[in-house]
Design an enzyme around this catalytic site. Structure first.
Site, PDB file in Angstrom:
ATOM      1  N   GLY A 183      48.004  47.588  22.954  1.00 26.29           N
ATOM      2  CA  GLY A 183      47.830  47.558  21.508  1.00 26.29           C
ATOM      3  C   GLY A 183      48.619  46.442  20.852  1.00 26.29           C
ATOM      4  O   GLY A 183      49.158  45.544  21.510  1.00 26.29           O
TER       5      GLY A 183
ATOM      6  N   LEU B  41      40.905  51.052  33.501  1.00 24.49           N
ATOM      7  CA  LEU B  41      41.312  49.675  33.798  1.00 24.49           C
ATOM      8  C   LEU B  41      40.745  49.196  35.136  1.00 24.49           C
ATOM      9  O   LEU B  41      41.417  48.510  35.905  1.00 24.49           O
ATOM     10  CB  LEU B  41      42.841  49.532  33.784  1.00 24.49           C
ATOM     11  CG  LEU B  41      43.561  49.949  32.494  1.00 24.49           C
ATOM     12  CD1 LEU B  41      45.042  49.655  32.593  1.00 24.49           C
ATOM     13  CD2 LEU B  41      42.961  49.266  31.274  1.00 24.49           C
TER      14      LEU B  41
ATOM     15  N   GLU C 249      37.039  22.162  51.313  1.00 24.58           N
ATOM     16  CA  GLU C 249      36.789  20.946  52.069  1.00 24.58           C
ATOM     17  C   GLU C 249      36.196  21.260  53.443  1.00 24.58           C
ATOM     18  O   GLU C 249      35.282  20.563  53.907  1.00 24.58           O
ATOM     19  CB  GLU C 249      38.093  20.157  52.242  1.00 24.58           C
ATOM     20  CG  GLU C 249      38.733  19.720  50.935  1.00 24.58           C
ATOM     21  CD  GLU C 249      39.778  20.696  50.431  1.00 24.58           C
ATOM     22  OE1 GLU C 249      40.797  20.251  49.903  1.00 24.58           O
ATOM     23  OE2 GLU C 249      39.567  21.935  50.569  1.00 24.58           O
TER      24      GLU C 249
ATOM     25  N   ARG D 158      33.728  47.179  36.344  1.00 21.70           N
ATOM     26  CA  ARG D 158      32.426  47.822  36.500  1.00 21.70           C
ATOM     27  C   ARG D 158      31.313  46.817  36.178  1.00 21.70           C
ATOM     28  O   ARG D 158      31.480  45.935  35.348  1.00 21.70           O
ATOM     29  CB  ARG D 158      32.318  49.043  35.563  1.00 21.70           C
ATOM     30  CG  ARG D 158      33.365  50.103  35.851  1.00 21.70           C
ATOM     31  CD  ARG D 158      33.214  51.332  34.967  1.00 21.70           C
ATOM     32  NE  ARG D 158      33.574  51.084  33.578  1.00 21.70           N
ATOM     33  CZ  ARG D 158      34.826  51.080  33.124  1.00 21.70           C
ATOM     34  NH1 ARG D 158      35.839  51.241  33.955  1.00 21.70           N
ATOM     35  NH2 ARG D 158      35.078  50.882  31.852  1.00 21.70           N
TER      36      ARG D 158
ATOM     37  N   CYS E 278      45.231  20.600  50.799  1.00 20.30           N
ATOM     38  CA  CYS E 278      46.503  21.124  51.315  1.00 20.30           C
ATOM     39  C   CYS E 278      46.916  20.351  52.559  1.00 20.30           C
ATOM     40  O   CYS E 278      46.083  19.825  53.296  1.00 20.30           O
ATOM     41  CB  CYS E 278      46.394  22.615  51.610  1.00 20.30           C
ATOM     42  SG  CYS E 278      45.231  23.035  52.918  1.00 20.30           S
TER      43      CYS E 278
ATOM     44  N   SER F  95      38.283  53.578  17.862  1.00 20.44           N
ATOM     45  CA  SER F  95      38.055  52.144  18.058  1.00 20.44           C
ATOM     46  C   SER F  95      36.844  51.838  18.938  1.00 20.44           C
ATOM     47  O   SER F  95      36.555  50.672  19.194  1.00 20.44           O
ATOM     48  CB  SER F  95      39.298  51.511  18.698  1.00 20.44           C
ATOM     49  OG  SER F  95      39.581  52.117  19.943  1.00 20.44           O
TER      50      SER F  95
END
Length: 373
Positions: free
Chosen positions: A304, A209, A57, A212, A80, A173
């Site tokens: 997994g 993790l 805002e 990129r 807010c 995988s």
């Protein structure tokens, strides 16, 4: 034939589009968009800046200047009404002498919840709520969930073959999904404040993790989270290079002291929590409670089948981001989800399809779990 959109809906959808420019930079604050019109002309627009900087805002009001007087303001989330790192947006709107404020959703945060709307109405400003609320609720799902429950919104990400396998029988995988889909996965990482794996993935894949090849990275890299009840993960590899990103390991009293010390010597944070009776060995309720208290809105689960199954069985998983790659791995391949909780079709976990996109030769299905409140 779909009915045409009203002017209010068109402007709110534009505000929603603006809000997505703040999706990566705003957390732990909500990503909000704002449009200001005067005589049906857009005179100001903006979106949430990084924490401690201007809200949507205020950005739009600065652009509108004197044209904000007697204007209509479209904002995706209730302004807010409290002093935090920045002054209240409701005060800024009142001081600018706007005539009308159209709000997509009320803010569930206890510091705001209805108070911003009440302040605006008390100042004689017309307030309309609920415009495009379903679209905005979907966009802000992680923020809304964390503010209502104190826990982060958990998304599972997986790449499967056409026959539903995440890896071949020998464990290989890489890569099931297309390069385009893998690039999109980094966008999902950038939108998350934590990325979570189990001990098996941490040991076998040695993942980084990290984010990129993203044009707009977050202000801080996501927290890398490992669940390791017994201390199986050795203090080596990319996850223990905390120059790239911080790492937090959840473990239990079963983890040897020397292993915990080796983790901490690498600069990794260690949280000892209670042991789960079954599943993956750590209490997932405690995991999400701790992450929620750290202000994390969204957790991306890249573990997994056992990790995904444990979160699903505990009904702590909220959506599934599933990439279906153009390959077949056969009946000995590794399944996507491991759970013993389903014995018959009537016990099947139900999901609702949110959207479908194509990335190269990979199809991405985005589901929301039907049990999600």
């Amino acid at each position: 034939m779909k009915p045409s959109l009203s002017y209010d809906e068109l402007m709110m959808q534009h505000a929603l589009e603006l809000s997505m420019k703040a999706r990566v930079i705003a957390p732990p604050n909500p990503w909000v968009g704002c449009v200001i019109t005067n005589d049906n002309e857009i005179v100001g627009e903006g979106y949430t800046q990084p924490p401690g900087q201007a809200h949507a805002e205020v950005v739009a009001l600065k652009q509108a200047k004197e044209k904000a007087r007697r204007s209509t303001v479209y904002v995706t989330l209730e302004p807010c009404s409290h002093f935090g790192r920045t002054p209240p947006c409701s005060n800024a709107l009142i001081e600018a002498q706007v005539s009308r404020v159209v709000i997509g959703l009320e803010d569930p945060d206890c510091k705001v919840h209805g108070q911003g709307i009440a302040q605006l109405r008390a100042a004689g400003i017309e307030v309309i709520t609920g415009v495009c609320s379903d679209l905005i609720r979907q966009s802000l799902a992680p923020y809304l969930h964390q503010r209502k429950t104190g826990r982060p919104y958990c998304i599972a990400k997986g790449a499967v073959s056409i026959d539903g396998r995440i890896g071949a029988v020998d464990g290989t995988s890489q890569w099931i999904s297309s390069p385009e889909a893998r690039h999109e996965a980094h966008r999902l990482r950038a939108e998350s404040q934590a990325i979570l794996v189990g001990a098996g993935t941490a040991c076998k894949d040695l993942p980084r993790l990290t984010i990129r090849d993203i044009a707009q990275p977050p202000i801080k890299p996501p927290l890398r989270v490992i669940l390791d009840a017994q201390g199986k993960v050795l203090a080596t590899g990319p996850l223990f290079d905390t120059k790239d990103a911080p790492t937090l390991i959840f473990t239990t009293q079963e983890c040897p002291q020397q292993v915990k010390r080796s983790w901490e010597q690498c600069g990794v944070e260690v949280a000892v929590i209670s042991k789960a009776k079954d599943g993956i060995g750590v209490n997932l309720e405690e995991v999400v409670d701790i992450l929620g208290k750290r202000g994390i809105l969204q957790v991306l689960i890249e573990g997994g089948g056992s990790i995904i199954g444990a979160f699903m069985d505990a009904q702590l998983l909220h959506s599934f981001n599933l990439n279906i790659g153009a390959c077949i791995l056969g009946n000995q391949g590794i399944p996507l989800v491991r759970t013993d909780a389903i014995g018959t079709l009537s016990q099947a976990v139900k999901l609702n399809l949110i959207d479908v996109k194509v990335f190269g030769d990979t199809v991405r299905l985005n589901y929301r779990f039907a049990y999600t409140k």
